[in-house]
Design a protein around this motif. Sequence first.
Motif, PDB file in Angstrom:
ATOM      1  N   THR A  33       0.856  -1.187   0.000  1.00 36.93           N
ATOM      2  CA  THR A  33       0.000   0.000   0.000  1.00 36.93           C
ATOM      3  C   THR A  33       0.891   1.236   0.000  1.00 36.93           C
ATOM      4  OG1 THR A  33      -1.657  -1.176   1.312  1.00 36.93           O
ATOM      5  CG2 THR A  33      -1.846   1.235   1.168  1.00 36.93           C
ATOM      6  N   PRO A  34       0.835   2.073  -1.044  1.00 37.14           N
ATOM      7  CA  PRO A  34       0.022   1.918  -2.251  1.00 37.14           C
ATOM      8  C   PRO A  34       0.641   0.890  -3.199  1.00 37.14           C
ATOM      9  CG  PRO A  34       1.352   3.875  -2.455  1.00 37.14           C
ATOM     10  CD  PRO A  34       1.622   3.324  -1.091  1.00 37.14           C
ATOM     11  N   GLU A  35      -0.170   0.142  -3.868  1.00 38.79           N
ATOM     12  CA  GLU A  35       0.329  -0.916  -4.747  1.00 38.79           C
ATOM     13  C   GLU A  35       1.131  -0.349  -5.898  1.00 38.79           C
ATOM     14  OE1 GLU A  35      -1.429  -4.796  -7.189  1.00 38.79           O
ATOM     15  OE2 GLU A  35      -2.772  -3.426  -6.127  1.00 38.79           O
ATOM     16  N   SER A  42       5.056  -8.280   6.893  1.00 36.32           N
ATOM     17  CA  SER A  42       4.386  -7.048   6.467  1.00 36.32           C
ATOM     18  C   SER A  42       4.636  -5.962   7.507  1.00 36.32           C
ATOM     19  CB  SER A  42       2.883  -7.296   6.318  1.00 36.32           C
ATOM     20  OG  SER A  42       2.225  -6.112   5.912  1.00 36.32           O
ATOM     21  N   VAL A 101       3.590   3.837   4.502  1.00 35.41           N
ATOM     22  CA  VAL A 101       3.283   2.849   3.462  1.00 35.41           C
ATOM     23  C   VAL A 101       3.379   1.465   4.103  1.00 35.41           C
ATOM     24  CG1 VAL A 101       4.092   4.262   1.545  1.00 35.41           C
ATOM     25  CG2 VAL A 101       5.709   2.777   2.738  1.00 35.41           C
ATOM     26  N   THR A 102       2.745   0.479   3.443  1.00 30.32           N
ATOM     27  CA  THR A 102       2.824  -0.917   3.879  1.00 30.32           C
ATOM     28  C   THR A 102       3.755  -1.656   2.938  1.00 30.32           C
ATOM     29  OG1 THR A 102       0.570  -0.829   4.751  1.00 30.32           O
ATOM     30  CG2 THR A 102       1.520  -3.011   4.385  1.00 30.32           C
TER      31      THR A 102
END
Length: 520
Positions: free
Chosen positions: A342-344, A380, A403-404
């Motif tokens: 995230t965001p991809e 993650s 962000v992830t």
Amino acid sequence: MDKWLSHPTSLKIISLVIGILLWAVVHFDSEKSPNTVASLTETKVIDAVKVEATGLDDKNYALRVIEPSTIRLTVRGTASNLVFATPDDFQVTVDVSGAKEGRQVLPVTVSLPRGIERIGVEPSVVTVELEKMVTKEFEVQITTEGQPANNYKLGEPIVKPNNRVHITLPEDRMDDVGFVGANISVEGEEDTVNEKKLKVNVLDKDGNEMNDAQINPSVVEVEVPITKPFKKLPLQLGLTGKMPDGLAISSFQPSVDQVTIYGPQEMLDRYDFYDGLSIDLSKLKQSGTMELNIPPEDGIASVDPNKVTVDYTVVPAATKVLPQLKVGLIGLSDGLKAKLVTPESGMLDLPIQGAPNMLKDVGVQDVQLIADLSGLGPGSHVVPVEIHLPRFIEDHLDGPLSVTVEITDASHPPDAGQTTGKADSGASTGDAASGTGSQTGGAALSGGGETAQGNDQQQAVQPGEPNEQTGQETVPSGGPNGQAAHTDAAVEGSEGTGGMSADAGTGTSTDAGGSTASGG
């Protein structure tokens, strides 16, 4: 009668009368005159009484000779007067007030204590010789003693008001002058020695002091410059805090952009710029001017200039959005690969604010978004994003930006069902005729922002063979100009994740972001 004789007062009177009679008998001499009976005077000879000169015009003449320098004096007085008189009570002088240059004979004058009379003076005259005085100008020489601190360099001493003095001496001694000046110590001094008052000394050629020399002026003021190594450096002003809501800086002009620092050379070599000054932006509510002191840092002797003036203008802030800024990943450990979840797309929109005149020139290339993966293992993770903006530009976010990121072990082989190396598998394939599907230059081909630790270049892969080499993402640190970093995303050839498609006829592969690589 017996009673009267035994009375104490009567006895005292009788004793006094008897005493007077006895004194008269002892001093009475029938063969001498009455004038000599009571005579108690004595005669005394005093040798070597020094002759002193008086009335000398020492500005024009010097007394060179008094011959003889002592006389013999015969005096007479009572024994008690002679006993109590000291040698200093007998003075013999010669008056030279009317004497001229050269040799001449002059009488002496004798001064005696009270009660003592002069019988004789031998000799009664002396010969004096006067030498004409001359004045000559000399340069004052200042010699330094010791060494300054930190191996600082000594400059040439400066004598104030000037380095000339006038020396007055007898004409026959002027040629004996060897040195006119003074000594000054500079041992351990760190700064220029200022306003040091020194007595001027006159020495002959053998180094002996000439005490009869008249010096004008006799005291001089000396300055000894001490030169420190120096270095010119850019001056950096630090900024803290944020501007008050709705306000921004439109101009910021310091009076100087560089300073000169002085100190030991080993300390100067440690500096490439000079900072230490900070300005709290939260206190700038209207346009104005501020003055800041520039203090010397530890080990630095001084800074020039020691103050800086800053003119600044405060205006209402404007906002705008910078779209599609790439998030750079840094600090990934060896053997791991990372993918933005995230965001991809790996892109973020960033609202910013600042003065309109500054905001209009800010573009995507001036901003960096950095996610630091240092110390993170597989799994993650929500990672905060560091935002690097040009000076006086701020983000306009409601909260922190993050962000992830999914981190996996790059050394673990993928499942066999993920890639087949065939054109109909939906994954990346190459041209069967050419047998290649190569990628060079480390272009970002993964639409998901995937990164892995490995080599910088992708080797050609035959269809159906797994690619075991990966590229490494590189994010430059950027600089003070705020240029955005470029990210080289990792690529896996035949083991792609579906982000690459291949044309079997042309051998050209295209990633989701629009990058292409030719296989043939």
